[in-house]
Design an enzyme around this catalytic site. Structure first.
Site: not given
Ligand code: PEP
Length: 253
Positions: A168, A174, A214, A11, A98, A96, A9
């Site tokens: 998630e 992040g 992460s 973003k 976000e 997601h 992703n």
């Molecule tokens: C995401 O935004 O879907 C995600 C998993 O981000 P990150 O791997 O940076 O934690």
């Protein structure tokens, strides 16, 4: 056999030239290095989708990060699932954290978006996850169950069988904090159990459930080795070709 998937992703990162360059690197590395039959997907900003699907859509599949719940109309600035489909995309991330947090996308809206994505023969990657407060006060199973019920349990069995779920935990996105493989497996097993209760064991066994938060080349192999973890949704690490491809290869290690 459930599909094994590693989806990146990007973003809101990478201008056009940067996106083409990173995607070309990823395609070349995946072509040379990937073993087995797992799928690699890149979910890119809208401006990249058309070009990326022509550049290597056979080797690395293309996804969008959002879609509007209507086909067309006076929705300035929005993009429909039909438009996304028309440029060769196959996947769309829906829900997601976000989008839920910064764009106030409700469970009800996400249910509508999921239906629209499926109507256009795209695969929704439907995200659920609890906040840190919800984990700490032990309400996370209820939160996840409610996100599933309101977001995707209204689908017919046939439609539900087409979707991918991504767990998630918001506190791991992040932040550099990864759920331990035990924490992630516990939740994935719970999600599969809820799916079995709603749609039956056979459907639950076939649904791909990704972990996101992460995930990196160091922790991917242990996470992916868990019984109910079928791959990852990768944010930060998908912006570096070597890291992303090493996570794709983590299935083989
Ligand atoms: C995401 O935004 O879907 C995600 C998993 O981000 P990150 O791997 O940076 O934690």
């Amino acid at each position: 056999m459930r599909k094994k998937i590693v989806a990146g992703n990007w973003k809101m990162n990478l201008d056009y030239a940067e996106g083409i360059s990173l995607f070309s690197e990823i395609v070349n590395m995946v072509r040379d290095e990937k073993k087995g039959d797992q799928l690699a997907i890149i979910c890119a900003p809208f401006i990249h989708l058309n070009s990326l699907s022509k550049l290597g859509g056979e080797i690395v599949k293309i996804g969008a990060q959002n879609a509007h719940q209507n086909d067309s109309g006076a929705y300035t600035g929005e993009i429909s699932a039909k438009m996304i489909k028309s440029v060769g995309c196959e996947y769309v991330i829906i829900g997601h954290s976000e989008r839920r947090q910064y764009f106030a996308e409700s469970d009800e809206l996400l249910a509508q978006k999921t239906v629209k994505v499926l109507e256009n023969n795209l695969v929704p990657i439907f995200c659920i996850g609890e906040t840190l407060a919800e984990r700490n006060d032990n309400t996370y199973f209820e939160v996840l169950k409610s996100q599933l019920e309101k977001g995707v349990f209204g689908l017919s069995e046939t439609d539900f069988s087409k979707i991918v779920i991504a767990y998630e935990p918001v506190w791991a996105i992040g932040t550099g904090l990864t759920a331990s493989s035990e924490q992630a497996q516990e939740v994935h097993a719970f999600i599969r159990k809820e799916i079995a209760a709603k749609y039956g064991e056979a459907v639950a066994e076939e649904v791909t459930i990704l972990y996101g938060g992460s995930c990196n080349p160091k922790n991917a192999a242990e996470l992916f080795a868990q019984n109910d973890i079928d791959g990852g949704l990768i944010g930060g690490a998908s912006l570096k070709s070597r890291d992303f491809v090493d996570i794709v290869k983590a299935f083989n290690s």
